[in-house]
Design a protein around this motif. Structure first.
Motif, PDB file in Angstrom:
ATOM      1  N   ASP A  74     -11.978   6.110 -11.920  1.00  0.00           N
ATOM      2  CA  ASP A  74     -11.829   4.550 -12.863  1.00  0.00           C
ATOM      3  C   ASP A  74      -9.818   4.838 -13.595  1.00  0.00           C
ATOM      4  OD1 ASP A  74     -12.929   6.516 -13.626  1.00  0.00           O
ATOM      5  OD2 ASP A  74     -14.146   4.565 -15.224  1.00  0.00           O
ATOM      6  N   GLU A  75     -10.400   6.279 -14.027  1.00  0.00           N
ATOM      7  CA  GLU A  75      -9.157   6.577 -14.958  1.00  0.00           C
ATOM      8  C   GLU A  75      -7.657   6.814 -13.822  1.00  0.00           C
ATOM      9  OE1 GLU A  75     -12.147   9.166 -17.728  1.00  0.00           O
ATOM     10  OE2 GLU A  75     -10.770  10.260 -16.605  1.00  0.00           O
ATOM     11  N   LEU A  76      -8.034   7.281 -12.785  1.00  0.00           N
ATOM     12  CA  LEU A  76      -6.054   7.521 -12.147  1.00  0.00           C
ATOM     13  C   LEU A  76      -6.204   6.067 -11.767  1.00  0.00           C
ATOM     14  CD1 LEU A  76      -8.102  10.656  -9.726  1.00  0.00           C
ATOM     15  CD2 LEU A  76      -6.483  10.986 -11.419  1.00  0.00           C
ATOM     16  N   LYS A  77      -6.985   5.439 -11.300  1.00  0.00           N
ATOM     17  CA  LYS A  77      -6.567   3.926 -11.194  1.00  0.00           C
ATOM     18  C   LYS A  77      -6.070   4.101 -12.410  1.00  0.00           C
ATOM     19  CE  LYS A  77      -8.448  -0.667  -9.097  1.00  0.00           C
ATOM     20  NZ  LYS A  77      -9.694  -1.398  -9.038  1.00  0.00           N
ATOM     21  N   GLU A  78      -6.531   3.562 -13.424  1.00  0.00           N
ATOM     22  CA  GLU A  78      -5.192   3.176 -14.752  1.00  0.00           C
ATOM     23  C   GLU A  78      -3.908   3.733 -14.888  1.00  0.00           C
ATOM     24  OE1 GLU A  78      -6.797   2.175 -19.242  1.00  0.00           O
ATOM     25  OE2 GLU A  78      -7.458   3.488 -18.498  1.00  0.00           O
ATOM     26  N   VAL A  79      -4.132   5.012 -14.423  1.00  0.00           N
ATOM     27  CA  VAL A  79      -2.639   5.393 -14.277  1.00  0.00           C
ATOM     28  C   VAL A  79      -1.849   5.520 -13.372  1.00  0.00           C
ATOM     29  CG1 VAL A  79      -1.437   8.105 -14.035  1.00  0.00           C
ATOM     30  CG2 VAL A  79      -3.727   7.892 -15.771  1.00  0.00           C
ATOM     31  N   GLY A  80      -2.765   4.764 -11.839  1.00  0.00           N
ATOM     32  CA  GLY A  80      -1.666   4.300 -11.430  1.00  0.00           C
ATOM     33  C   GLY A  80      -0.893   2.663 -11.559  1.00  0.00           C
ATOM     34  N   GLN A  81      -2.142   1.446 -12.588  1.00  0.00           N
ATOM     35  CA  GLN A  81      -1.810   0.715 -11.855  1.00  0.00           C
ATOM     36  C   GLN A  81      -0.761   0.590 -13.504  1.00  0.00           C
ATOM     37  OE1 GLN A  81      -2.302  -1.983 -10.904  1.00  0.00           O
ATOM     38  NE2 GLN A  81      -1.493  -3.314 -12.467  1.00  0.00           N
ATOM     39  N   THR A  82      -0.626   1.852 -14.705  1.00  0.00           N
ATOM     40  CA  THR A  82       0.395   1.558 -15.575  1.00  0.00           C
ATOM     41  C   THR A  82       1.624   2.485 -15.197  1.00  0.00           C
ATOM     42  OG1 THR A  82      -1.416   2.445 -16.921  1.00  0.00           O
ATOM     43  CG2 THR A  82       0.273   2.751 -18.028  1.00  0.00           C
ATOM     44  N   VAL A  83       1.548   3.046 -14.200  1.00  0.00           N
ATOM     45  CA  VAL A  83       2.796   3.070 -14.308  1.00  0.00           C
ATOM     46  C   VAL A  83       3.601   1.953 -12.340  1.00  0.00           C
ATOM     47  CG1 VAL A  83       4.135   5.242 -11.563  1.00  0.00           C
ATOM     48  CG2 VAL A  83       2.359   5.907 -14.060  1.00  0.00           C
ATOM     49  N   LEU A  84       2.949   1.603 -11.783  1.00  0.00           N
ATOM     50  CA  LEU A  84       2.860   0.464 -11.302  1.00  0.00           C
ATOM     51  C   LEU A  84       3.735  -0.121 -12.319  1.00  0.00           C
ATOM     52  CD1 LEU A  84       2.786  -1.000  -8.131  1.00  0.00           C
ATOM     53  CD2 LEU A  84       0.746  -2.113  -9.244  1.00  0.00           C
ATOM     54  N   GLU A  85       3.444  -1.139 -13.302  1.00  0.00           N
ATOM     55  CA  GLU A  85       3.747  -1.843 -14.172  1.00  0.00           C
ATOM     56  C   GLU A  85       5.326  -1.460 -14.839  1.00  0.00           C
ATOM     57  OE1 GLU A  85       0.677  -2.825 -16.298  1.00  0.00           O
ATOM     58  OE2 GLU A  85      -0.145  -4.108 -15.046  1.00  0.00           O
ATOM     59  N   LEU A  87       7.669   1.537 -14.547  1.00  0.00           N
ATOM     60  CA  LEU A  87       8.939   1.496 -13.764  1.00  0.00           C
ATOM     61  C   LEU A  87       9.212   0.755 -12.323  1.00  0.00           C
ATOM     62  CD1 LEU A  87       7.883   4.948 -11.910  1.00  0.00           C
ATOM     63  CD2 LEU A  87       9.443   4.574 -14.636  1.00  0.00           C
ATOM     64  N   ALA A  88       8.558  -1.055 -12.348  1.00  0.00           N
ATOM     65  CA  ALA A  88       8.896  -1.721 -11.978  1.00  0.00           C
ATOM     66  C   ALA A  88      10.907  -2.101 -12.216  1.00  0.00           C
ATOM     67  CB  ALA A  88       8.014  -3.278 -12.062  1.00  0.00           C
ATOM     68  N   GLU A  89      11.182  -2.573 -13.430  1.00  0.00           N
ATOM     69  CA  GLU A  89      12.401  -2.441 -14.240  1.00  0.00           C
ATOM     70  C   GLU A  89      12.942  -1.013 -13.627  1.00  0.00           C
ATOM     71  OE1 GLU A  89      13.663  -2.208 -18.626  1.00  0.00           O
ATOM     72  OE2 GLU A  89      11.302  -1.720 -18.944  1.00  0.00           O
ATOM     73  N   TYR A  90      12.346  -0.034 -12.991  1.00  0.00           N
ATOM     74  CA  TYR A  90      13.538   1.276 -13.534  1.00  0.00           C
ATOM     75  C   TYR A  90      13.360   1.407 -11.194  1.00  0.00           C
ATOM     76  CZ  TYR A  90      13.424   2.414 -17.809  1.00  0.00           C
ATOM     77  OH  TYR A  90      13.411   2.099 -19.056  1.00  0.00           O
ATOM     78  N   ASN A  91      13.122   0.279 -10.670  1.00  0.00           N
ATOM     79  CA  ASN A  91      13.694  -0.061  -9.073  1.00  0.00           C
ATOM     80  C   ASN A  91      12.197   0.873  -8.392  1.00  0.00           C
ATOM     81  OD1 ASN A  91      14.535  -1.604  -6.584  1.00  0.00           O
ATOM     82  ND2 ASN A  91      15.129   0.302  -5.942  1.00  0.00           N
ATOM     83  N   TYR A  92      11.836   1.752  -9.558  1.00  0.00           N
ATOM     84  CA  TYR A  92      10.210   2.790  -8.898  1.00  0.00           C
ATOM     85  C   TYR A  92      11.134   4.046  -8.582  1.00  0.00           C
ATOM     86  CZ  TYR A  92       7.124  -1.080  -9.491  1.00  0.00           C
ATOM     87  OH  TYR A  92       6.471  -2.031 -10.043  1.00  0.00           O
ATOM     88  N   TYR A  93      12.595   4.410  -9.735  1.00  0.00           N
ATOM     89  CA  TYR A  93      12.988   5.368  -9.331  1.00  0.00           C
ATOM     90  C   TYR A  93      13.862   5.163  -8.478  1.00  0.00           C
ATOM     91  CZ  TYR A  93      11.446   7.786 -13.990  1.00  0.00           C
ATOM     92  OH  TYR A  93      11.382   7.577 -15.041  1.00  0.00           O
ATOM     93  N   THR A  94      13.974   4.461  -7.402  1.00  0.00           N
ATOM     94  CA  THR A  94      14.486   4.179  -5.580  1.00  0.00           C
ATOM     95  C   THR A  94      15.828   4.267  -5.875  1.00  0.00           C
ATOM     96  OG1 THR A  94      12.347   3.973  -4.837  1.00  0.00           O
ATOM     97  CG2 THR A  94      14.386   4.101  -3.798  1.00  0.00           C
TER      98      THR A  94
END
Length: 214
Positions: A74-85, A87-94
């Motif tokens: 559940d903690e790993l999932k929260e980290v993933g959701q935080t990064v998902l939100e 990094l959106a304005e940075y185009n996910y570093y892509t």
């Protein structure tokens, strides 16, 4: 939530002070696969990021709610959701270039996070926001435009193509020499870049990329 935001700001520099210091504070080894689809276009970009132990430990410290010195599902999932939100304005570093035109990516469905050998791993796929046929010169890379996080591809094999159609194209990994980049672009590297890289897109000139010619 405040402490979590501070930790993840390392990825998105959400709380970084004006970047008077434009050099990496977080280090990650990356792998990128460019996948073609059945229609002869770019289907998706698959990412795997492995972060340095110091940053990984700081994430554990702030997301380990039950204090068991690791990250539970559940903690790993929260980290993933935080990064998902964040990094959106940075185009996910892509970074994608379609015959000289920059292409954005769509928001990924999720970012899968794992914690192994004291290192944080993130895995996700993104799709170009517009159709990209395998035609002409295409370029793909992963980099942090703020230069706060150093994304490194240890070997050329960590930038690869997947799929019969894209494998039939020519492809090469380009690792720019910083001194050459500075020399070739000295007239266009403005004061704005040196004072605040987040306000420009020039830092991508220094980023490792894979170029595909079809």
């Amino acid at each position: 939530m405040k402490t979590q935001s501070i930790v993840m700001a390392g990825l998105a520099t959400l709380l970084a002070p004006a970047l008077a210091f434009a050099h990496p504070h977080i280090f990650a080894e990356a792998r990128l696969e460019i996948v073609s689809d059945e229609k002869g276009g770019i289907g998706e970009l698959r990412n795997v990021w492995r972060f340095d132990e110091l940053f990984s430990a700081s994430v554990v410290l702030d997301f380990d709610k039950n204090a068991n010195a690791t990250l539970d599902p559940d903690e790993l999932k929260e980290v993933g959701q935080t990064v998902l939100e964040s990094l959106a304005e940075y185009n996910y570093y892509t970074s994608i270039s379609d015959n000289g035109k920059s292409v954005k990516v769509n928001r990924p469905d999720s970012i899968t996070v794992d914690y192994k050998d004291n290192q944080l791993l993130m895995m996700f796929a993104v799709k170009p926001a517009e159709t990209m046929p395998l035609k002409g010169k295409l370029s793909f890379g992963v980099y942090d435009p703020t230069m706060y996080t150093a994304m490194d591809f240890p070997t050329d094999e960590d930038l690869s193509v997947v799929g019969d159609k894209i494998e039939a194209c020519q492809h090469q990994v380009v690792r720019p020499d910083p001194d050459e980049v500075l020399a070739e672009n000295k007239d266009t590297l403005t004061d704005a870049f040196w004072n605040d890289p987040t306000g420009t897109d020039t830092s991508k000139l220094f980023a490792t990329r894979i170029e595909i010619t079809c």
